[in-house]
Design a protein around this motif. Structure first.
Motif, short mmCIF file in Angstrom:
data_model
loop_
_atom_site.label_atom_id
_atom_site.label_comp_id
_atom_site.label_asym_id
_atom_site.label_seq_id
_atom_site.Cartn_x
_atom_site.Cartn_y
_atom_site.Cartn_z
N ILE A 1 31.19 -35.24 -17.71
CA ILE A 1 31.57 -33.79 -18.24
C ILE A 1 31.38 -33.70 -19.81
CG2 ILE A 1 32.61 -31.56 -18.39
CD1 ILE A 1 33.75 -32.47 -15.58
N ALA A 2 31.86 -34.46 -20.52
CA ALA A 2 31.89 -34.66 -21.99
C ALA A 2 30.62 -34.96 -22.45
CB ALA A 2 33.07 -35.67 -22.48
N VAL B 1 37.55 -27.78 -17.58
CA VAL B 1 37.75 -28.93 -16.45
C VAL B 1 37.69 -30.12 -16.97
CG1 VAL B 1 36.37 -29.84 -14.52
CG2 VAL B 1 36.49 -27.44 -14.77
N TYR B 2 36.87 -30.26 -18.24
CA TYR B 2 37.06 -31.62 -18.91
C TYR B 2 38.47 -31.98 -19.35
CZ TYR B 2 37.08 -34.60 -22.82
OH TYR B 2 37.24 -35.46 -23.86
N PHE B 3 39.03 -31.17 -19.99
CA PHE B 3 40.49 -31.20 -20.41
C PHE B 3 41.30 -31.49 -19.20
CE2 PHE B 3 44.58 -29.45 -21.71
CZ PHE B 3 44.93 -30.25 -22.68
N LEU C 1 41.46 -28.61 -7.04
CA LEU C 1 41.36 -27.12 -6.69
C LEU C 1 40.77 -26.47 -8.18
CD1 LEU C 1 44.32 -26.12 -4.26
CD2 LEU C 1 41.72 -26.03 -4.01
N ARG C 2 41.55 -27.04 -8.94
CA ARG C 2 41.15 -26.38 -10.51
C ARG C 2 40.02 -26.64 -11.12
NH1 ARG C 2 44.97 -24.74 -13.10
NH2 ARG C 2 44.26 -23.50 -14.85
N ALA C 3 39.49 -28.07 -10.55
CA ALA C 3 38.28 -28.53 -11.32
C ALA C 3 37.01 -27.93 -10.46
CB ALA C 3 37.93 -30.00 -11.07
N ILE C 4 37.19 -27.39 -9.36
CA ILE C 4 36.14 -26.82 -8.55
C ILE C 4 36.15 -25.26 -8.63
CG2 ILE C 4 35.64 -26.16 -6.05
CD1 ILE C 4 36.66 -28.75 -5.16
#
Length: 144
Positions: A22-23, A44-46, A94-97
């Motif tokens: 992602i970075a 999401v990266y973080f 869940l957070r990443a999606i």
């Protein structure tokens, strides 16, 4: 090395690879025009990096290497350790999606409750980790 530690370390490495990918995409956005949703990947990266890689690696290593308290249960509760692992990963996935979708689209705005569930799962993971690890820091080995 305990099975839980192996799973935690392997999962942490997968999150590191995902975070670095992602970075790379985020950095490429500075060189080439990319779709608008790419910019929403920054949180999401973080989270993949700090929670997925760093926190999960710490959880696994602590479970394995912190001092033992008793011979019968040298690492505390294995069930609580697995509960922390499952809550951390479920919350993080869940957070990443959903995070890019919720903050990037009016149509997905009704899914904000998923982020609250995600945060609650990650909080529970931290709580379970502390409950399971605290006696290993606080007490001395009892030779039992």
């Amino acid at each position: 090395m305990p099975t839980l530690t192996r799973w935690s370390i392997k999962s942490a490495m997968l999150y590191l690879i995902a975070a670095m990918a992602i970075a790379l995409v985020l950095a490429a956005g500075r060189l080439w025009p990319l779709p608008g949703w790419v910019g929403r990947l920054n949180p999401v990266y973080f989270h993949l990096f700090m929670v997925g890689w760093v926190a999960q690696l710490i959880f696994g290593i602590v479970y394995w290497m912190f001092p033992i308290i008793t011979r019968q249960r040298p690492r505390g509760s294995e069930r609580l350790g697995w509960a922390a692992f499952l809550c951390l990963n479920a919350g993080l996935l869940l957070r990443a999606i959903f995070e890019p979708a919720v903050f990037g689209s009016e149509a997905a705005a009704g899914w904000g409750w998923v982020l609250a569930v995600s945060a609650a799962l990650q909080w529970l993971a931290g709580l379970f980790f502390v409950i399971n690890s605290w006696p290993r820091v606080r007490d001395r080995y009892r030779g039992e």
